[in-house]
Design an enzyme around this catalytic site. Structure first.
Site, mmCIF file in Angstrom:
data_model
loop_
_atom_site.group_PDB
_atom_site.id
_atom_site.type_symbol
_atom_site.label_atom_id
_atom_site.label_comp_id
_atom_site.label_asym_id
_atom_site.label_seq_id
_atom_site.Cartn_x
_atom_site.Cartn_y
_atom_site.Cartn_z
ATOM 1 N N ASP A 212 0.670 -0.911 -1.021
ATOM 2 C CA ASP A 212 0.900 -1.384 -2.394
ATOM 3 C C ASP A 212 -0.200 -0.845 -3.303
ATOM 4 O O ASP A 212 -1.381 -1.090 -3.059
ATOM 5 C CB ASP A 212 0.873 -2.926 -2.373
ATOM 6 C CG ASP A 212 1.179 -3.555 -3.726
ATOM 7 O OD1 ASP A 212 1.130 -2.845 -4.754
ATOM 8 O OD2 ASP A 212 1.451 -4.767 -3.752
ATOM 9 N N GLU A 238 4.768 0.829 -2.539
ATOM 10 C CA GLU A 238 5.072 -0.239 -3.508
ATOM 11 C C GLU A 238 4.256 -0.123 -4.790
ATOM 12 O O GLU A 238 3.064 0.217 -4.736
ATOM 13 C CB GLU A 238 4.784 -1.577 -2.818
ATOM 14 C CG GLU A 238 4.818 -2.790 -3.725
ATOM 15 C CD GLU A 238 4.666 -4.083 -2.928
ATOM 16 O OE1 GLU A 238 5.000 -4.107 -1.724
ATOM 17 O OE2 GLU A 238 4.196 -5.067 -3.511
ATOM 18 N N GLU A 265 7.616 -6.738 -9.048
ATOM 19 C CA GLU A 265 6.889 -7.973 -9.365
ATOM 20 C C GLU A 265 6.490 -8.015 -10.833
ATOM 21 O O GLU A 265 6.259 -9.094 -11.375
ATOM 22 C CB GLU A 265 5.674 -8.153 -8.445
ATOM 23 C CG GLU A 265 4.544 -7.188 -8.697
ATOM 24 C CD GLU A 265 3.372 -7.366 -7.732
ATOM 25 O OE1 GLU A 265 3.517 -6.963 -6.573
ATOM 26 O OE2 GLU A 265 2.336 -7.894 -8.149
ATOM 27 N N HIS A 315 8.431 -11.100 -4.215
ATOM 28 C CA HIS A 315 6.964 -10.985 -4.244
ATOM 29 C C HIS A 315 6.329 -12.335 -3.902
ATOM 30 O O HIS A 315 6.644 -13.353 -4.533
ATOM 31 C CB HIS A 315 6.518 -10.526 -5.637
ATOM 32 C CG HIS A 315 5.041 -10.555 -5.830
ATOM 33 N ND1 HIS A 315 4.404 -11.480 -6.628
ATOM 34 C CD2 HIS A 315 4.060 -9.787 -5.298
ATOM 35 C CE1 HIS A 315 3.101 -11.273 -6.593
ATOM 36 N NE2 HIS A 315 2.866 -10.245 -5.795
#
Ligand SMILES: [Mg+2]
Length: 388
Positions: A212, A238, A265, A315
């Site tokens: 991420d 991500e 998110e 998320h």
């Protein structure tokens, strides 16, 4: 049943585990790199915005018969103002079961100043409280009201830097954050490869690994990092670029078509997801039920995803009962993420529960509480104890 009262409060949730950690959490060693980190002097001068004193907003929606529901989100200061000034006067006296109508009212009330971002955090708080209330009034868990359960248990992954501990807890999938961004240049890419390589070696090939970037890359850096990390078999990449950069998402999709991509998110309300689904910008949507407009919004997002063959992994979905119930009910949701407050090495996950009644992941899987509403085991004394 009409809404009699909506109480807006600011709270803080700080679980105090009794077990002493074996070693300190590694999140302090590897800090996730954020867009603002481009300006390192803000850190050095101690001015960084992450120390904001905005607390958590929470609402208690009470129906005519005295039954109440509880919801929460982030960014208390401005979010509480939106709820108090714009939503409360328009929702009092409305039918508390009419979650679709009430959600639509809140979105329309927010249009003048932007229904996404902070407004959608505000919508989330109220919507989650309304679903909790609805479940209590009908004496059913929310996942049943959503048409679930759809699965026997939710497969969970842990996000952070303490992979050895996550393996000990029984997780079969885990996600790292990127401590290095484009501003660290080639050296940062080498260090990131070393982190991913060491992690892969530690967890082996039978554990899923994800990465991420917290929206901090640009197109060129994303492509370069993904190519470099291809040998390590990342399940997905991500949040690599700014949430608003639609053309950037298209470009990355075209330049690294083999890479599974995930984001969402920082997309708010269903429209952003509908646009992304239409262009198939990513493979996995990651709305946060406490940010994207609540259960009503997240359910719409799941239906959009399902119709487009896109999966959803909410998320931080396993952090609170709200995401747990949604994930248990929706066919589009394949996994659950535990991020906020994964325990320090040696501390049982049970000791990290922030709201009493929240189900805990056991051996990598979770089953939500079947108590009415979201199964929150809280009373007015508890609410008073967390208020600030
Ligand atoms: Mg993320």
């Amino acid at each position: 049943m009409k809404i009699k009262e909506i109480r807006v409060v600011e709270i803080e949730l700080n679980p105090q585990p009794t077990t002493k950690p074996r070693t300190p959490i590694k999140t302090k060693e590897y800090r996730l790199n954020r867009p603002i980190d481009m300006y390192s002097t803000l850190w050095e001068e101690g001015r960084h915005i992450s120390s904001s004193n905005w607390k958590r907003p929470a609402v208690i929606v009470t129906a005519e018969d005295g039954t109440w529901g509880f919801g929460l989100s982030l960014y208390g200061g401005p979010v509480c103002r939106i709820i108090e000034d714009h939503f409360v006067p328009n929702l009092l006296g409305e039918n508390c079961m009419a979650t679709e109508k009430l959600w639509d009212i809140m979105v329309r009330l927010s249009t003048a100043f932007g229904a996404t971002g902070l407004s959608s955090y505000a919508i989330s708080v109220v919507d989650c409280a309304l679903w909790d209330l609805k479940g209590k009034l009908l004496n059913k868990p929310v996942y049943e009201l959503l048409g679930g359960p759809q699965k026997d248990k939710i497969f969970c992954y842990a996000s952070g830097f303490d992979q050895e501990w996550y393996m000990e807890l029984g997780f079969k999938a885990t996600k790292l954050f990127t401590p290095y961004g484009p501003e660290h240049g080639l050296d940062g890419i080498h260090k990131l490869e070393e982190l991913v390589s060491n992690t892969r070696e530690l967890i082996g090939d039978n554990i899923e690994l994800m990465l991420d970037a917290w929206t901090n890359f640009d197109v060129e850096h994303t492509v370069r990092v993904c190519e470099k990390l291809r040998p390590y078999g990342l399940k997905w990449m991500e949040d690599y670029i700014s949430a608003d950069d639609t053309v950037g998402y298209q470009t990355i999709r075209e330049r690294i078509p083999w890479q599974t991509l995930a984001t969402g998110e920082h997309w708010y309300l269903p429209t952003a997801f509908a646009n992304a689904a239409g262009q198939r910008l990513v493979d996995i949507f990651q709305p946060d039920v406490l940010w994207c407009g609540g259960i009503t919004s997240a359910q719409k997002i799941c239906h959009i995803a399902e119709a487009h063959g896109i999966s959803v992994i909410a998320h931080g979905g396993m952090n609170y009962p709200y995401g747990q119930h949604l994930s248990y009910a929706m066919p589009a949701i394949t996994w659950g993420e535990r991020s906020e407050g994964v325990s320090s090495p040696g501390v049982p996950l049970e000791e990290m529960v922030k709201i009493p009644g929240t189900s805990v992941i056991k051996d990598g899987y979770l089953v939500p509480s079947d108590a009415p509403g979201f199964g929150l085991e809280i009373d007015e004394n508890w609410i008073e104890s967390v208020m600030v």
